[in-house]
Design an enzyme around this catalytic site. Structure first.
Site: not given
Length: 435
Positions: A335, A354
């Site tokens: 992201h 992440c």
């Protein structure tokens, strides 16, 4: 000491000749061995991403002085996951076997912050250390002056170890210099095994995330077409090793907080600041999909864990412009982030598992180039609109999260990175944990 342009050219010529001499005696052997086992379970992106939004400040660590010089000397478009890299690791192992057999290299004493133009009794030892590892051409002398030759050699060493190539002898540079040759040899052998089954990737296009390097490669037709700086998982919230396919790019994504983050981070924050959720545009929803006002929740209990915490799209969203999805058992994804300053940190191990991607819109364009209707302009227009827009890739792109802490991009150019998750079996390789 003054040096002319001619002196600089002579140094480069000597450096090239050194590489050629070293390469002549090294055999290139392609080996195939099993890949490493996967990393421990990693949690999804955490509240730290929200806390890092521009409205909440920027906390950065200070490392060696910043700079970019020296990196060009070892730049390459050769993928880490390639047969060529496997061959070069084998050559580096031969080189390091010889170094170890000859007694290794000396320890560089002290922690004096040396730089260009300074004099110190440590410099002759530093020269010897850099000559043995191939960063400084042989025969440059034993002067106590930190001259342009030493400066260039230190920058080259720093670039090979993922450090800011500024020529300044800071704490991280000293620690990397003083890892013994036999430990580095062991690190190369360990990573040769890890890379063995990954080197012969036959996909035309794929993405590789190298966790210890905190770097992403987008590979097409056997060449790296994009490199992205990344932020990966903390030591206690590790990014997992995995193989998958990128199937979706979401522009202007929502962010949903995992229960672990709600319990560990959000509830304590709401006890301190009841306006926290409102300030960060995080809404609460019950099991029926109805919005729940934060003031109706008893934040002295864990009742809030039963609710869904969802942050609206926008500039302060934890994932900013983009979320990249791929199927995996760890609930991790790639992201964007509103906190761009984190990409400037040396130790970029700061997420909850992440992957934050610098310049992610370039990666968006590359991923979507075979998906009808999506160009740079249309992507930018959609992001500007602020509207949530999930896009299915016409051709899902293979994705690899790997743990390669040592490799080689050419003869005499072995690369090493901090063994942040302590998977290499030698405590001195986890350099950053001591800083």
């Amino acid at each position: 000491m003054k040096h002319s342009v001619k002196d600089g050219k002579t140094a480069k010529a000597l450096d090239r000749r050194l590489f050629l001499r070293g390469a002549a005696g090294l055999g290139l052997a392609a080996l195939s061995v099993p890949a490493a086992t996967s990393a421990a379970f990693a949690q999804a992106v955490g509240l730290n991403d929200v806390l890092s939004s521009g409205r909440r400040g920027n906390w950065s660590d200070t490392f060696d002085a910043r700079g970019t010089g020296g990196a060009k000397a070892i730049a390459t478009n050769q993928p880490i996951m390639s047969p060529q890299t496997l061959n070069y690791i084998s050559a580096a192992i031969n080189q390091y076997n010889m170094i170890v057999a000859n007694g290794g290299w000396p320890t560089v004493p002290g922690n004096e912050r040396l730089r260009l133009g300074m004099k110190s009794q440590v410099v002759p030892i530093l020269r010897q250390r850099l000559m043995i590892s191939g960063d400084l051409p042989e025969g440059i002398g034993s002067s106590t002056s930190f001259d342009t030759y030493v400066d260039a050699a230190v920058k080259r060493f720093q670039a090979r170890h993922g450090l800011p190539a500024d020529g300044v002898m800071g704490d991280m540079t000293y620690k990397a210099l003083n890892v013994s040759a036999d430990v580095r040899l062991g690190q190369l052998n360990t990573n040769l095994q890890r890379l063995g089954s990954l080197a012969n990737v036959d996909q035309t296009r794929f993405v590789m995330v190298n966790i210890p390097a905190a770097q992403i490669e987008a590979i097409e037709n056997g060449r790296v077409v994009q490199r992205h700086t990344a932020v990966v998982g903390k030591i206690d919230r590790q990014t997992p090793i995995l193989t998958s396919k990128i199937h979706e790019v979401i522009l202007n994504p929502y962010w949903t907080a995992p229960k672990s983050i709600i319990r560990k981070d959000i509830i304590p924050l709401m006890r301190k600041d009841p306006q926290y959720l409102t300030k960060n545009k995080i809404r609460l929803y019950n099991g029926q999909g109805q919005e729940v006002p934060p003031e109706t929740v008893d934040w002295n209990t864990e009742d809030a864990v039963k609710l869904m915490f969802r942050q609206d799209p926008g500039k302060i969203n934890a994932m900013a412009s983009t979320k990249i999805n791929f199927h995996n058992a760890h609930a991790v994804y790639m992201h964007d982030t509103p906190q761009k300053g984190t990409f400037n940190n040396l130790m970029r191990f700061d997420s909850s598992g992440c992957i934050r991607v610098q310049n992610i819109r370039d990666l968006d364009v590359w991923l979507l180039k075979n998906t009808n209707g999506w160009s740079r302009d249309s992507i930018e227009e959609t992001i500007k609109s602020g509207q949530n827009n999930p896009i299915q890739l016409a051709d899902p792109v293979p994705l690899y999260f790997v743990y390669i802490s040592a490799w080689s991009t050419g003869d005499g150019i072995p690369q090493f990175r901090d063994d942040i998750y302590k998977m290499d079996g030698a405590s001195e390789l986890a350099i950053g944990t001591a800083i």
